[in-house]
Scaffold this active site. Structure first.
Site, PDB file in Angstrom:
ATOM      1  N   ARG A  49       0.808  -1.255   0.090  1.00 54.68           N
ATOM      2  CA  ARG A  49      -0.210   0.130   0.042  1.00 54.68           C
ATOM      3  C   ARG A  49       0.656   1.294  -0.091  1.00 54.68           C
ATOM      4  O   ARG A  49       0.911   1.934  -1.050  1.00 54.68           O
ATOM      5  CB  ARG A  49      -0.704  -0.263   1.350  1.00 54.68           C
ATOM      6  CG  ARG A  49      -1.796   1.044   0.828  1.00 54.68           C
ATOM      7  CD  ARG A  49      -2.386   1.234   2.421  1.00 54.68           C
ATOM      8  NE  ARG A  49      -3.354  -0.152   2.735  1.00 54.68           N
ATOM      9  CZ  ARG A  49      -4.585  -0.566   3.463  1.00 54.68           C
ATOM     10  NH1 ARG A  49      -4.211   0.511   4.217  1.00 54.68           N
ATOM     11  NH2 ARG A  49      -4.325  -1.271   3.587  1.00 54.68           N
ATOM     12  N   HIS A  65      -8.422  -4.385  -8.139  1.00 56.38           N
ATOM     13  CA  HIS A  65      -8.227  -3.770  -6.574  1.00 56.38           C
ATOM     14  C   HIS A  65      -9.399  -2.802  -5.451  1.00 56.38           C
ATOM     15  O   HIS A  65      -9.917  -2.088  -5.435  1.00 56.38           O
ATOM     16  CB  HIS A  65      -7.311  -2.155  -5.939  1.00 56.38           C
ATOM     17  CG  HIS A  65      -7.088  -1.094  -5.943  1.00 56.38           C
ATOM     18  ND1 HIS A  65      -5.921  -1.046  -4.730  1.00 56.38           N
ATOM     19  CD2 HIS A  65      -6.942  -0.208  -4.910  1.00 56.38           C
ATOM     20  CE1 HIS A  65      -4.858  -0.896  -4.314  1.00 56.38           C
ATOM     21  NE2 HIS A  65      -6.137   0.317  -3.819  1.00 56.38           N
ATOM     22  N   TYR A 114     -17.846  12.733 -15.237  1.00 55.16           N
ATOM     23  CA  TYR A 114     -17.426  13.691 -16.218  1.00 55.16           C
ATOM     24  C   TYR A 114     -16.488  14.092 -16.812  1.00 55.16           C
ATOM     25  O   TYR A 114     -16.155  14.314 -17.651  1.00 55.16           O
ATOM     26  CB  TYR A 114     -17.631  15.126 -14.677  1.00 55.16           C
ATOM     27  CG  TYR A 114     -18.919  15.059 -14.234  1.00 55.16           C
ATOM     28  CD1 TYR A 114     -20.424  15.563 -14.820  1.00 55.16           C
ATOM     29  CD2 TYR A 114     -19.111  15.504 -13.021  1.00 55.16           C
ATOM     30  CE1 TYR A 114     -21.351  15.511 -14.705  1.00 55.16           C
ATOM     31  CE2 TYR A 114     -19.880  15.655 -12.274  1.00 55.16           C
ATOM     32  CZ  TYR A 114     -20.951  15.588 -13.088  1.00 55.16           C
ATOM     33  OH  TYR A 114     -22.551  15.818 -12.294  1.00 55.16           O
TER      34      TYR A 114
END
Length: 764
Positions: A40, A86, A130
């Protein structure tokens, strides 16, 4: 319930394991910690990526989001990433993707965004429904070779897909783009660097594995941040940080005024406006500083009067940063304004270096720059070997088929006959022409139209080409020297793409040691004006503008009256002495005005409830004070040792129970003797040299008493005589020059003073 049913039904309590709680907790926390470190927070030194970034790039590659293809919605990418590779929240994946696309976050962006991907002001990106994205050429360079057997592929979290263990490309992403992260018990913070410089240092290390650290630092000068700025530490400080892998850099924004008329003004960030007026322009800000918050910080400093020499700050930025600072007047020193901005705001910050990375064995290590480049070079050699072996395997397989095709061409009629009439043509061909299973299968799988392509010259030409390539690759695989030469050739080709002359490769951050910082004091920010400070007996303080006559009448609250009054400047520091021996410091510019009765002193300083104000004076650099307690002990103190930084003040005179600070008198440089008088009206004179210089304590005995204590003490020049104020209004002063008969050693009892000495036993 039947016995058979009982046998088949598992009892959930059978899964309970009796174990010590601390051991179980320790074991599980260790698993969590290792997961955080390796999967991580820390980057792999080979590709400089954390798993989330690697999975993002791999997903975009799978979606064919090459730089030459059209953009796709970010939502599509995020959905694929969290669905296949993931298993985390969409916000985490999208935020990581946004950072890869921000040219102010990454020195060499790996994602090209279309739409609102946030800005340097600190505004967030638009929602992923968007925005659109695709990979950059840099990302493609980082992933080059994925299909060439260069890296291992590992199963995804659910075992349904595969993902690469790392990216094999030659782009030095770890140092080029840097990385930061906080794991369990460790962290990493690596700045970005210039690719051309990183490659130069790597080439030097390949040619000379024993190259010194100093030689590498000549080639790789230091960080190269996406937002530019200037690293102002010395070369020695920067070099030592890279030697150990830990350290920090002082990073400043850049003052630069493109519209300045003179080159010197342009470099200094000064724009002349005519009539002697000018303004400063900040064109670059430190890395990871949000422009909007920086401007708010400067504006708040102006509002809090921490920057009184600054009138206003304006944001005139478009695509380029342009923060305009307007001074209070044209007489302000530009360098002083810069120094104050550096000290009070984030125009100067500190970037911590911590090169903690995962090596090829996934072990976290803090590495110096030489060790890190050495490991990265070794990883690239390994990738080169794997790519070479993969290609050799491909050539061997193709050669096998080409040789089969040549045999088929030479015996084409017989091959056709076997295929037409034999029940098991494959076995017959293998037996008759000594073909392998793959060769026979390839011939059988050929279409009729492909038979016309079986031209002997072309096949033999392809065979010769493959054999030549096979020979070169075999030599490469067997020779470490050839491998290093190939790696250097590839690195030089990459360097040409990111050369200093290219828009992306040009260095942005200046590495230039700043001149020693001028000792910046807030006093320099205060406009100098005369004031008259008035302190009442009940502890109310105020400061009137100008130097008014000290005998002028002032209004006080009922029952209150004057305790002390003096002339000062707004730039002065006021020393307040309390009866308990503690000294406090107040800036004269911060005192309340004299329109009303002022404010209680206790609201400004933490004065003990049983303590009273013993004295008030203006601090003078290099000054000395005679301090003495009511029991006759005292010492000389320098005024610089009396200044206090906090409301609590500074304890200077240590007092016994029942004693109080009695005497606070300035000691002029020319004075050479001390005179002390007790409550018993005995006077003593002794050499000033007998008084110790102390910063804190009780001091020494000035005069011995049988009853009472010290009434007053002063210093004077023996040759000029001892003076005191006469009774009445105190306007007349008497000087006694014949003072030798009172001169004794310090600590004596003394004798009665001369005729005319004040009855209140004070020198005035």
């Amino acid at each position: 319930m039947s016995d058979s049913a009982t046998d088949h039904d598992s009892n959930p309590f059978d899964a309970i394991i009796d174990a010590p709680f601390d051991a179980a907790l320790s074991e599980r926390y260790l698993v969590y910690a290792l997961s955080t470190i390796t999967a991580r927070s820390l980057p792999d030194l080979r590709d400089g990526l954390k798993p989330v970034h690697r999975r993002l790039l791999w997903t975009m590659r799978q979606l064919k989001l090459d730089p030459t293809n059209t953009f796709k919605k970010s939502a599509r990418v995020v959905g694929e990433v969290i669905g296949k590779y993931h298993p985390h929240g969409d916000t985490a994946a999208y935020d990581a993707m946004v950072r890869l696309a921000q040219d102010f976050s990454l020195r060499y962006p790996l994602v090209e965004g279309q739409g609102n991907f946030g800005n340097i002001d600190g505004d967030n990106a638009a929602a992923y429904r968007y925005t659109e994205a695709r990979l950059t050429r840099t990302a493609m360079a980082l992933m080059e070779g994925l299909d060439a057997g260069t890296v291992d592929f590992i199963p995804t979290y659910n075992g349904e897909e595969e993902e690469p263990e790392l990216m094999p490309g030659l782009f030095p992403n770890l140092l080029a783009n840097g990385s930061s992260g906080i794991a369990v018990g460790m962290a990493t913070n690596i700045p970005s660097h210039n690719v051309a410089e990183v490659i130069d240092a790597t080439l030097e290390l390949i040619d000379n594995p024993h190259a010194s650290h100093e030689r590498l630092m000549e080639l790789m000068h230091g960080p190269d941040f996406a937002t530019g700025g200037q690293v102002i530490d010395s070369a020695e400080v920067i070099s030592e940080a890279y030697r150990t892998g830990r350290g920090s850099f002082r990073l400043r924004g850049l003052f630069h005024a493109p519209e300045a008329e003179k080159p010197d003004d342009q470099a200094a960030g000064i724009e002349r406006l005519g009539g002697g007026q000018w303004q400063l322009v900040i064109s670059q800000i430190p890395y990871q500083v949000q422009k909007g918050k920086l401007i708010e910080q400067i504006a708040q400093a102006i509002a809090d009067r921490k920057l009184p020499i600054l009138e206003d700050v304006r944001d005139e930025s478009d695509e380029a940063i342009r923060i305009v600072l307007i001074p209070r007047s044209r007489n302000v020193d530009p360098e002083l304004l810069k120094e104050s901005i550096f000290k009070l705001t984030d125009v100067e910050t500190r970037f911590g270096l911590n090169m903690n990375v995962l090596d090829a064995k996934r072990t976290p290590m803090v590495m110096g720059i030489k060790e890190l480049l050495g490991h990265w070079t070794a990883a690239q050699i390994d990738i080169l070997q794997r790519r070479t072996q993969y290609r050799l395997d491909q050539i061997a397989r193709r050669l096998e088929l080409v040789e089969g095709y040549i045999i088929a061409f030479l015996n084409l009629d017989r091959v056709i006959e076997i295929i037409r009439y034999e029940d098991d043509p494959k076995a017959v061909m293998m037996a008759e022409f000594s073909l392998t299973d793959r060769q026979a299968e390839a011939i059988l799988n050929m279409r009729l139209r492909s038979l016309r392509k079986l031209e002997e010259m072309e096949l033999r030409s392809e065979k010769d080409t493959l054999l030549a390539e096979q020979d070169d690759l075999t030599k490469l695989l067997e020779s470490p020297a050839r491998q290093r030469t190939r790696l250097k050739k590839d690195l030089r080709a990459l360097r040409a793409e990111y050369a200093e002359t290219t828009a992306l490769g040009a260095r942005r951050t200046l590495i230039r040691e700043a001149a020693p910082m001028v000792e910046f004091s807030m006093d320099a920010m205060i406009e100098k004006e005369p004031v008259t400070v008035i302190l009442s007996q009940k502890g109310w303080i105020r400061a009137g503008r100008g130097h008014v006559p000290l005998d002028q009448e002032f209004k006080y609250k009922e029952g209150d009256k004057l305790a002390a009054i003096l002339h000062a400047q707004t730039t002065d520091k006021l020393l307040i002495a309390a009866s308990d021996g503690r000294f406090f410091t107040l800036g004269c510019d911060k005192l309340p005005g004299a329109r009303g009765f002022g404010e209680p002193l206790r609201t400004m300083i933490d004065l003990e409830s049983d303590a009273a104000i013993a004295g008030m004076l203006v601090h003078k650099d290099g000054g000395r004070l005679l301090l003495a307690s009511s029991i006759g002990k005292g010492f000389i103190a320098e005024t610089k040792d009396l200044l206090a930084e906090t409301r609590k003040g500074r304890q200077v005179v240590n007092l016994k129970a029942g004693a109080r600070l009695q005497v606070i008198r300035e000691v002029p440089a020319a004075h050479d003797h001390v005179a002390a008088v007790g409550d018993n009206r005995k006077l003593i004179v002794f050499n000033l040299d007998e008084m110790p210089m102390m910063t804190r304590g009780q001091g020494v005995t000035l005069q011995r008493y049988r009853d009472g204590g010290l009434s007053d003490a002063t210093t004077f020049v023996l040759a000029e005589g001892l003076s005191w104020q006469m009774g009445g209004s105190g306007e007349r002063t008497r000087t006694e020059t014949d003072i030798w008969q009172w001169k004794v050693a310090r600590g004596a009892a003394g004798r009665l003073p001369p005729q005319g000495f004040p009855k209140n036993n004070r020198f005035g």
